[in-house]
Design an enzyme around this catalytic site. Structure first.
Site, PDB file in Angstrom:
ATOM      1  N   GLU A 144       0.834  -1.217   0.000  1.00 34.67           N
ATOM      2  CA  GLU A 144       0.000   0.000   0.000  1.00 34.67           C
ATOM      3  C   GLU A 144       0.866   1.264   0.000  1.00 34.67           C
ATOM      4  O   GLU A 144       0.813   2.080   0.923  1.00 34.67           O
ATOM      5  CB  GLU A 144      -0.956  -0.002   1.198  1.00 34.67           C
ATOM      6  CG  GLU A 144      -2.029  -1.063   1.103  1.00 34.67           C
ATOM      7  CD  GLU A 144      -3.086  -0.961   2.202  1.00 34.67           C
ATOM      8  OE1 GLU A 144      -2.788  -0.362   3.254  1.00 34.67           O
ATOM      9  OE2 GLU A 144      -4.190  -1.477   2.011  1.00 34.67           O
ATOM     10  N   GLU A 305      -6.393  -7.611  -1.097  1.00 36.43           N
ATOM     11  CA  GLU A 305      -6.882  -7.777   0.271  1.00 36.43           C
ATOM     12  C   GLU A 305      -8.378  -7.476   0.249  1.00 36.43           C
ATOM     13  O   GLU A 305      -8.777  -6.345  -0.007  1.00 36.43           O
ATOM     14  CB  GLU A 305      -6.179  -6.810   1.234  1.00 36.43           C
ATOM     15  CG  GLU A 305      -4.680  -7.017   1.312  1.00 36.43           C
ATOM     16  CD  GLU A 305      -3.993  -6.046   2.286  1.00 36.43           C
ATOM     17  OE1 GLU A 305      -4.683  -5.412   3.093  1.00 36.43           O
ATOM     18  OE2 GLU A 305      -2.761  -5.936   2.206  1.00 36.43           O
TER      19      GLU A 305
HETATM   20  C1  GAL Z   1      -4.213  -2.928   4.877  1.00 34.90           C
HETATM   21  C2  GAL Z   1      -2.763  -3.382   4.847  1.00 34.90           C
HETATM   22  C3  GAL Z   1      -2.563  -4.682   5.569  1.00 34.90           C
HETATM   23  C4  GAL Z   1      -3.255  -4.637   6.890  1.00 34.90           C
HETATM   24  C5  GAL Z   1      -4.716  -4.308   6.711  1.00 34.90           C
HETATM   25  C6  GAL Z   1      -5.453  -4.217   8.032  1.00 34.90           C
HETATM   26  O1  GAL Z   1      -4.309  -1.558   4.700  1.00 34.90           O
HETATM   27  O2  GAL Z   1      -2.312  -3.541   3.535  1.00 34.90           O
HETATM   28  O3  GAL Z   1      -1.189  -4.893   5.759  1.00 34.90           O
HETATM   29  O4  GAL Z   1      -2.636  -3.676   7.663  1.00 34.90           O
HETATM   30  O5  GAL Z   1      -4.846  -3.075   6.089  1.00 34.90           O
HETATM   31  O6  GAL Z   1      -5.116  -3.105   8.771  1.00 34.90           O
END
Ligand code: GAL
Ligand code: ZN
Length: 665
Positions: A144, A305
């Site tokens: 990110e 994700e």
């Molecule tokens: C996303 C990130 C993950 C994890 C997730 C939950 O923004 O890419 O590494 O942190 O959020 O907080």
């Protein structure tokens, strides 16, 4: 075999004896890929040059035995303590000169040469080692990019780089002085060495300097990405590189980043909170970032994700309602995701994210969420094989611009006016009528769209003026809005003609005056019905344009608020205020009434319809984002796809149909 589903996996958080159980459960569920290692630097290089890749080799091999491939991330979003101890200057500095310390993540300055050297050593060894592994199919650089670097880094290294960037952009300090208007408040510079990063001042900032700083920061993050991507590509030419973007996050232009990726990816957390406009109804707010990421390449993308349970760090979000996780995954797919990777496999017991829940709970015993997601994967995988690669072909484009966004961050005009919020006015109104939208970047070819909505074209260039003019001349329907043509691209005000500048003849009007609607709004009358204009009024003087709606309060009652002008073979609209939702809905009705544009289907609020092309036909998704059963009248030519709900749709239900492409009924 093409990949449809995966999970983000952190084997280093769990005892080795558990790994095989995980792999088996994943396989049963339909998981075909994992992403790993993007936060594992201290476990993979615990001391300088001492690489311990063995445990990751083992995890990759074990997963492969269960038919699961691997994507590996470079771990540069969290450099280990030994690096920070040796080179504390790697830690970023905020605009007030405060260091952001080790203990969380993103404690890195992306300019820092010592950090770049550490990265080069690690990523080279990592790429050479894992590049040979056929079970590793692709890479993600960092994680990110742009996340947590609120105002990025104001350290001396970044300042040095900023000066070089300016030198390249302007050539001479005289040019910089001219483009920044440094005559104001005695800011003239004699050399680039006198130019500072825009740290906290006693009072105010130079808007031109601020805009260049934001451009520079975006370019820096891009350079940081490409620095690693080059190493990866060289060591392992056969593997893809993608990046998990964050929808409308603004620190780096995702259009620029996408140009360097094999495909775009996005992280979708409907229960989390990113930069979307909180006033937009939910379903539209969730859909917009998906459409936006698709627009970065106009190609299918991945979700790297996707929410798999309750989100939370210190505080937590709601438990997803039965059906909601599968609905959200289906929405990602419906908007163009060819693969969905759920974050994370198992809820971790350690660290900051103990409450950002995964597919499995802390106990590792499958529960409701994993059952629902398993069913979702089994049901959707065959469908995804059918429309893989296929996309919608929206007739409406919305121009999205980071530069305009930056300009409004620097000078919002009205305390509540945001670029994204203004863009969402249009997106939401189109979304609610189930009219598909494509996001495009500035300067991109517009000729394939029947409608182009270009909100807040505040920074204007002769090239853009020529492009908009040609688009309308050739028969396009162009929508421009308030504050068009106010500034040059260097953020200095235009002074050579009245607003909106050179496009006045295309729009058939000038804007001699305006009003910032502080603590008030303005009535708007469209054919006798009353609406509201928010935050801002441009006061339009028509010169050929036909008023569609007029202001109905304030000293300018009777002045046009929305106009249309015939120009060449097309039409140009001007919307002189920010429309409230009913007015925006009325405007979309005008778009439908005046052209061949048609909704895919009429549905109740928050029941969404969108489609993907599949072998000359369309796969239609009908998504019920509400907690109630919803009636939907399905067209005769649509046939239900097996395994999905039919109409009426149950709460959070997903119905899928195959039918003729829109307009080919
Ligand atoms: C996303 C990130 C993950 C994890 C997730 C939950 O923004 O890419 O590494 O942190 O959020 O907080
Ligand atoms: Zn820095």
């Amino acid at each position: 075999m093409a990949i449809s589903f995966g999970v983000d996996y952190y084997p280093e958080h769990w005892p080795r004896e558990r790994w095989e159980t995980d792999a088996k459960l994943m396989q049963e569920m339909g998981v075909q890929v994992v992403r790993m290692a993007e936060f594992s630097w201290s476990r993979l290089e615990p001391r300088e040059g001492e690489f311990q890749f063995g445990w990751l080799d083992d995890a990759i091999a074990l997963l492969a035995r269960y038919g699961i491939s691997t994507i590996l991330g470079t771990p540069t979003a969290a450099p280990p303590a030994w690096i920070i101890a040796r080179n504390p200057e790697i830690q970023p500095v905020d605009s007030q000169g405060r260091v952001r310390h080790f203990g969380g993540r993103h404690h890195d300055c992306q300019s820092n040469p010592a950090y770049r050297a550490h990265i080069k050593r690690y990523v080279t060894a990592f790429a050479e080692h894992f590049g040979k592994n056929p079970n590793v199919i692709g890479w993600q650089v960092d994680n990110e990019l742009g996340n947590s670097h609120e105002d990025l880094c104001f350290c001396e290294e970044c300042e040095k780089r900023f000066r070089l960037w300016l030198q390249e952009r302007y050539g001479s300090i005289e040019e910089l002085n001219r483009h920044w208007g440094t005559v104001f408040w005695s800011q003239g510079y004699n050399s680039f060495d006198e130019v500072f990063a825009p740290r906290m001042t006693a009072s105010g900032h130079n808007p031109s300097q601020m805009l260049d700083w934001k451009r520079f920061c975006s370019d820096l993050v891009l350079d940081f990405h490409n620095f690693q991507a080059e190493i990866l590509r060289k060591a392992a030419p056969g593997k893809f590189i993608t990046h998990n973007m964050m929808g409308f996050s603004d620190k780096i232009s995702y259009f620029d980043l996408a140009d360097h990726l094999d495909f775009s990816s996005h992280d979708q957390y409907p229960g989390g909170h990113f930069q979307e406009d909180p006033n937009a109804p939910r379903a539209a707010r969730l859909a917009a970032p998906l459409d936006f990421i698709r627009g970065t390449k106009h190609r299918p993308f991945w979700i790297m994700e996707q929410q798999s349970s309750i989100t939370g760090w210190g505080d937590m979000g709601r438990a997803p309602r039965p059906g909601q996780l599968a609905l959200w995954a289906a929405q990602s797919i419906a908007h163009g995701a060819d693969a969905v990777v759920f974050f994370r496999w198992r809820t971790c017991t350690v660290g900051t994210e103990q409450y950002w829940h995964g597919v499995l709970p802390h106990s590792g015993v499958p529960g409701r969420c994993s059952r629902e997601l398993s069913a979702c994967m089994h049901r959707a995988a065959p469908l995804m094989a059918r429309h893989r690669g296929g996309l919608p072909k929206p007739k409406v484009a919305i121009v999205f611009s980071y530069e305009q966004e930056y300009a409004f961050q620097i000078q919002p005009h009205h305390p509540e006016l945001t670029y994204l919020g203004h863009v969402m006015t249009y997106y939401r109104a189109l979304f609610e009528r189930n009219i598909p939208v494509e996001f495009v970047r500035e300067g991109e070819d517009l000729s394939g769209y029947e409608w182009v909505v270009a909100p807040l074209q505040y920074l204007m260039t002769p090239q853009k003026e020529a492009q908009f003019r040609a688009y309308v001349e050739n028969g396009g329907n162009l929508v421009l809005t308030m504050r068009t043509g106010v500034k040059h691209e260097d953020n200095l005000c235009m002074d050579n003609q009245p607003l909106p500048g050179a496009l006045h003849d295309v729009l058939g009007l000038t804007v001699p005056e305006y009003d910032c609607l502080r603590e008030t709004d303005v009535q708007v009358d469209w054919g006798g019905a009353r609406y509201r204009g928010l935050k801002w009024s441009d006061l339009v003087e028509p010169q050929g344009a036909k008023p569609l709606a007029v202001y109905a309060s304030e000293f300018y009652a009777g002045t046009p608020a929305i106009t249309v002008n015939e120009y060449g073979k097309g039409r140009a609209y001007y919307v002189a205020t920010e429309m409230d939702a009913p007015l925006a809905a009325r405007f979309v009705q005008e778009m439908v009434d005046s052209s061949a544009l048609r909704p895919l289907l009429d549905t109740p609020q928050d029941v969404e319809v969108c489609y993907r092309e599949a072998g000359g036909k369309a796969v239609y998704f009908v998504l019920n984002h509400t907690a109630q059963e919803q009636p939907v009248e399905i067209p005769a030519g649509w046939t239900p796809v097996e395994g999905f709900d039919g109409a009426p749709l149950p709460p959070y239900g997903v119905a899928v149909y195959e039918g003729p492409l829109p307009g080919e009924a």
